[in-house]
Design an enzyme around this catalytic site. Structure first.
Site, PDB file in Angstrom:
ATOM      1  N   ASN A   1       0.826  -1.209   0.000  1.00 20.81           N
ATOM      2  CA  ASN A   1       0.000   0.000   0.000  1.00 20.81           C
ATOM      3  C   ASN A   1       0.862   1.261   0.000  1.00 20.81           C
ATOM      4  O   ASN A   1       1.907   1.321   0.655  1.00 20.81           O
ATOM      5  CB  ASN A   1      -1.017   0.002   1.154  1.00 20.81           C
ATOM      6  CG  ASN A   1      -0.413  -0.193   2.525  1.00 20.81           C
ATOM      7  OD1 ASN A   1       0.606  -0.855   2.673  1.00 20.81           O
ATOM      8  ND2 ASN A   1      -1.029   0.384   3.534  1.00 20.81           N
TER       9      ASN A   1
ATOM     10  N   CYS B   1      -4.077   0.434  -2.557  1.00 21.16           N
ATOM     11  CA  CYS B   1      -3.913  -0.772  -1.734  1.00 21.16           C
ATOM     12  C   CYS B   1      -2.865  -1.703  -2.345  1.00 21.16           C
ATOM     13  O   CYS B   1      -2.606  -1.674  -3.556  1.00 21.16           O
ATOM     14  CB  CYS B   1      -5.224  -1.546  -1.642  1.00 21.16           C
ATOM     15  SG  CYS B   1      -6.507  -0.727  -0.694  1.00 21.16           S
TER      16      CYS B   1
ATOM     17  N   GLU C   1      -3.051  -4.894  -2.905  1.00 24.03           N
ATOM     18  CA  GLU C   1      -3.600  -5.839  -3.886  1.00 24.03           C
ATOM     19  C   GLU C   1      -3.691  -5.208  -5.262  1.00 24.03           C
ATOM     20  O   GLU C   1      -3.374  -5.823  -6.280  1.00 24.03           O
ATOM     21  CB  GLU C   1      -5.002  -6.293  -3.458  1.00 24.03           C
ATOM     22  CG  GLU C   1      -5.047  -7.071  -2.167  1.00 24.03           C
ATOM     23  CD  GLU C   1      -5.235  -6.180  -0.934  1.00 24.03           C
ATOM     24  OE1 GLU C   1      -4.742  -5.032  -0.931  1.00 24.03           O
ATOM     25  OE2 GLU C   1      -5.875  -6.639   0.021  1.00 24.03           O
TER      26      GLU C   1
ATOM     27  N   CYS D   1     -10.229  -5.142   0.592  1.00 24.33           N
ATOM     28  CA  CYS D   1     -11.351  -4.197   0.586  1.00 24.33           C
ATOM     29  C   CYS D   1     -12.200  -4.393  -0.670  1.00 24.33           C
ATOM     30  O   CYS D   1     -11.807  -5.082  -1.614  1.00 24.33           O
ATOM     31  CB  CYS D   1     -10.831  -2.754   0.675  1.00 24.33           C
ATOM     32  SG  CYS D   1     -10.226  -2.105  -0.902  1.00 24.33           S
TER      33      CYS D   1
ATOM     34  N   CYS E   1     -10.658  -3.513  -4.111  1.00 20.15           N
ATOM     35  CA  CYS E   1      -9.700  -4.528  -4.579  1.00 20.15           C
ATOM     36  C   CYS E   1     -10.423  -5.784  -5.059  1.00 20.15           C
ATOM     37  O   CYS E   1     -10.016  -6.394  -6.052  1.00 20.15           O
ATOM     38  CB  CYS E   1      -8.690  -4.858  -3.476  1.00 20.15           C
ATOM     39  SG  CYS E   1      -7.542  -3.483  -3.205  1.00 20.15           S
TER      40      CYS E   1
END
Ligand code: THU
Length: 121
Positions: free
Chosen positions: A41, A52, A54, A85, A88
Site C-alpha cells: 500500500n 492498496c 492488492e 477491501c 480490490c
C-alpha cells in the site's frame, strides 16, 4: 504454494508507505504463467489517493501483459487475518473467475465467496 506466496506477501509489506494509518499491507499475486507480482500500500495525505497492496500487484501484472491469475496472498504485520477491501475485490473480478483464491495467514477464500455479486457493466 500458498506458503511461498504468503512469504512473498510478508516481504512486500516491508515496502509499504503507510505514514498515516501505520497499517502496512503486502500482496503477492500468482499468475497462471507462474510469475509472482508483488505490491504494497502507498498512502497519500489526500487519503482517497491511497493505493492498496492488492491493486498495486494487479496493476503491475496487467502492465506486464498477464491476464490470467490463480491466487493472491495478503499479509500485514498489524493484523493476522486480512480480507481485501471492496475496491480490490472489484479489481480482482475484472480479471479473475470466481474460483480465484485469496489467501490470508490462516484462512483461504474464493473470490465468489467474498464478492458474490460484484458490479457488472
Ligand atoms: N489496505 C490495503 O492495502 N489492502 C487492503 O485490503 C485493505 C487496506 C491499506 C489501505 C491503507 O493504506 C491502509 O491499508 C489502511 O486502510
Amino acid at each position: 504454494m500458498y506458503e511461498t506466496l504468503l512469504q512473498k506477501a510478508k516481504e512486500a509489506s516491508g515496502h509499504a508507505y503507510a505514514p498515516y494509518s501505520k497499517f502496512q499491507v503486502g500482496a503477492a499475486l500468482l499468475a497462471k504463467s507462474g510469475k509472482i507480482y508483488m505490491g504494497a500500500n502507498v498512502e497519500n495525505s489526500s487519503f482517497g489517493v491511497t493505493v492498496c497492496a492488492e491493486r498495486m500487484a494487479f496493476l503491475t501484472a496487467i502492465y506486464a501483459g498477464e491476464r490470467d491469475f490463480k491466487a493472491i496472498a495478503v499479509s500485514s504485520p498489524q493484523k493476522q487475518e486480512l480480507v481485501p477491501c471492496g475496491i480490490c475485490l472489484q479489481t480482482m473480478q475484472e480479471f479473475c473467475t470466481g474460483d480465484f483464491v485469496i489467501a490470508g495467514e490462516t484462512k483461504k477464500y474464493l473470490l465468489k465467496e467474498l464478492l458474490p455479486r460484484g458490479f457488472q457493466l
